[in-house]
Scaffold this motif. Structure first.
Motif, short mmCIF file in Angstrom:
data_model
loop_
_atom_site.label_atom_id
_atom_site.label_comp_id
_atom_site.label_asym_id
_atom_site.label_seq_id
_atom_site.Cartn_x
_atom_site.Cartn_y
_atom_site.Cartn_z
N ASN A 79 -7.75 5.70 3.44
CA ASN A 79 -6.65 4.75 3.46
C ASN A 79 -5.47 5.41 4.17
O ASN A 79 -4.85 6.32 3.64
N VAL A 80 -5.17 4.95 5.38
CA VAL A 80 -4.17 5.61 6.22
C VAL A 80 -2.77 5.51 5.61
O VAL A 80 -1.99 6.47 5.70
N VAL A 81 -2.44 4.38 4.98
CA VAL A 81 -1.09 4.25 4.40
C VAL A 81 -0.93 5.20 3.22
O VAL A 81 0.09 5.89 3.09
N VAL A 82 -1.93 5.27 2.35
CA VAL A 82 -1.88 6.21 1.23
C VAL A 82 -1.78 7.64 1.73
O VAL A 82 -0.99 8.46 1.22
N HIS A 83 -2.56 7.98 2.75
CA HIS A 83 -2.54 9.34 3.32
C HIS A 83 -1.14 9.72 3.79
O HIS A 83 -0.62 10.79 3.42
N GLU A 84 -0.52 8.85 4.58
CA GLU A 84 0.80 9.18 5.13
C GLU A 84 1.89 9.13 4.05
O GLU A 84 2.84 9.90 4.10
N MET A 85 1.74 8.25 3.06
CA MET A 85 2.72 8.24 1.98
C MET A 85 2.59 9.49 1.11
O MET A 85 3.59 9.97 0.56
N ALA A 86 1.38 10.02 0.97
CA ALA A 86 1.23 11.29 0.25
C ALA A 86 2.02 12.38 0.97
O ALA A 86 2.67 13.22 0.33
N HIS A 87 1.98 12.38 2.30
CA HIS A 87 2.79 13.34 3.05
C HIS A 87 4.28 13.12 2.78
O HIS A 87 5.04 14.08 2.62
N LYS A 88 4.70 11.86 2.72
CA LYS A 88 6.11 11.57 2.45
C LYS A 88 6.53 12.08 1.06
O LYS A 88 7.61 12.64 0.89
N VAL A 128 -4.95 -0.05 9.27
CA VAL A 128 -4.46 -0.68 8.05
C VAL A 128 -5.37 -1.86 7.70
O VAL A 128 -5.76 -2.04 6.54
N GLN A 129 -5.72 -2.65 8.70
CA GLN A 129 -6.59 -3.80 8.47
C GLN A 129 -7.98 -3.37 8.00
O GLN A 129 -8.55 -3.96 7.08
N LEU A 130 -8.52 -2.32 8.62
CA LEU A 130 -9.84 -1.83 8.22
C LEU A 130 -9.83 -1.33 6.79
O LEU A 130 -10.78 -1.56 6.03
N ASP A 131 -8.75 -0.67 6.38
CA ASP A 131 -8.66 -0.18 5.00
C ASP A 131 -8.61 -1.32 4.00
O ASP A 131 -9.11 -1.20 2.88
N LEU A 132 -7.98 -2.43 4.38
CA LEU A 132 -7.96 -3.59 3.50
C LEU A 132 -9.34 -4.22 3.39
O LEU A 132 -9.72 -4.72 2.32
N GLU A 133 -10.10 -4.18 4.47
CA GLU A 133 -11.44 -4.76 4.47
C GLU A 133 -12.45 -3.85 3.77
O GLU A 133 -13.44 -4.34 3.23
N GLN A 134 -12.23 -2.54 3.81
CA GLN A 134 -13.15 -1.57 3.21
C GLN A 134 -12.36 -0.66 2.26
O GLN A 134 -12.14 0.51 2.56
N GLN A 156 0.82 -1.20 0.00
CA GLN A 156 0.00 0.00 0.00
C GLN A 156 0.86 1.26 0.00
O GLN A 156 0.50 2.27 -0.61
N ALA A 157 2.01 1.20 0.69
CA ALA A 157 2.91 2.35 0.70
C ALA A 157 3.51 2.61 -0.67
O ALA A 157 3.78 3.76 -1.03
N CYS A 158 3.71 1.55 -1.43
CA CYS A 158 4.34 1.70 -2.74
C CYS A 158 3.36 2.07 -3.85
O CYS A 158 3.78 2.50 -4.93
N LEU A 159 2.07 1.91 -3.62
CA LEU A 159 1.10 2.30 -4.64
C LEU A 159 1.24 3.76 -5.04
O LEU A 159 1.32 4.07 -6.23
N PRO A 160 1.29 4.71 -4.07
CA PRO A 160 1.46 6.11 -4.48
C PRO A 160 2.83 6.39 -5.10
O PRO A 160 3.00 7.39 -5.80
N ALA A 161 3.81 5.52 -4.82
CA ALA A 161 5.15 5.72 -5.36
C ALA A 161 5.35 5.01 -6.70
O ALA A 161 6.39 5.19 -7.34
N LEU A 162 4.37 4.23 -7.14
CA LEU A 162 4.54 3.37 -8.30
C LEU A 162 4.82 4.18 -9.57
O LEU A 162 5.67 3.82 -10.38
#
Length: 264
Positions: free
Chosen positions: A152-161, A140-146, A76-82
């Protein structure tokens, strides 16, 4: 015979590929990655392996991490970086994972009183310039389920990165083939529209939290790009187009249920 330094450098540049059984298992659990075309899936697999080789994971406060969960976070962290490539992963080294929301203490400087006060809050993720990526495993688990609910917390924080690759967060990541002036103008206009919108307007899928700053606006609409792109396109077509140019086509296209967005 190559020394230890060479072996370490080679592992850093050419990480061990993700094993087939582990990749297949994680792909089933990650709808965003599963909906990528085969070519992008393979690029994601390689980038996730690089992420796992370069980033140090730390499970805190009783969180339990294994290879499966580390891979799910990396994917999920690498999706925004792909679309941006390996260089977009530079500048930081650690991933801190808590079992749920974690307490953060922040200092606030009062210019009039000449002092500082501290307040606490319990976020589900955090990213600072050159600091760790901090995540709540429960979220993270909730985002995978929904995956199609607007969050999406991982996408949100990776956008900050990504935003902080060229300095303090300002909502403008390093851009290639996208005019910087156009990006800034469109995001300023959209953020102002959100800030001025009526609070009881139920039709805007963009969380009002995004109006706190240009950086938060970029992170929040990045979540929508990956989870509810059609709603983002209806609300802010210019922003949706810029994010598609920056991130590539959303894997959520055609999947997200209409009109639903989980609230923060």
């Amino acid at each position: 015979m190559p020394g230890h330094w060479w072996q370490t450098l080679r592992a850093h540049l050419e990480p061990v590929p993700v094993a087939d059984p582990l990749w297949r298992r994680a792909l089933v659990a990650c709808p965003l990655a599963r909906r990528l075309d085969p070519e992008r899936q393979q690029r994601l697999r390689k980038l996730a392996a690089l992420f796992l080789a370069r980033k140090q994971f730390h499970a805190l406060a009783g969180a339990v991490l294994d290879d499966y969960w580390r891979l799910l976070i990396a994917m999920q962290a690498c999706l925004p970086a792909l679309h941006q490539g390996t260089a977009s992963l530079r500048g930081w080294r650690e991933v801190l994972v808590y079992p749920g929301e974690f307490k953060v203490r922040r200092s606030h400087h009062d210019g009039h009183a000449g002092g500082a006060t501290e307040g606490g809050e319990a976020p589900d993720g955090e990213a600072t310039e050159r600091g760790p990526l901090v995540l709540s495993l429960a979220d993270v688990q909730l985002d995978l389920e929904q995956p199609w609910d607007g969050y999406n917390v991982v996408v949100h924080e990776m956008a900050h990165k990504l935003d902080m690759l060229d300095g303090p967060p300002d909502g403008v990541p390093p851009l290639v083939d996208i005019p910087r002036r156009r990006w800034i103008e469109q995001f300023q206009l959209a953020c102002a529209r959100l800030a001025n919108a009526s609070r009881d307007c139920p039709d805007n899928p963009i969380d009002r939290y995004a109006a706190e700053s240009a950086s938060e606006y970029f992170a929040v609409v990045s979540e929508l790009h990956y989870s509810q792109p059609s709603l983002l396109r209806q609300a802010e077509p210019a922003i949706a187009a810029l994010l598609e140019a920056f991130y590539g086509r959303s894997p959520a296209e055609g999947c997200e249920p209409p009109g639903f967005c989980r609230s923060r």
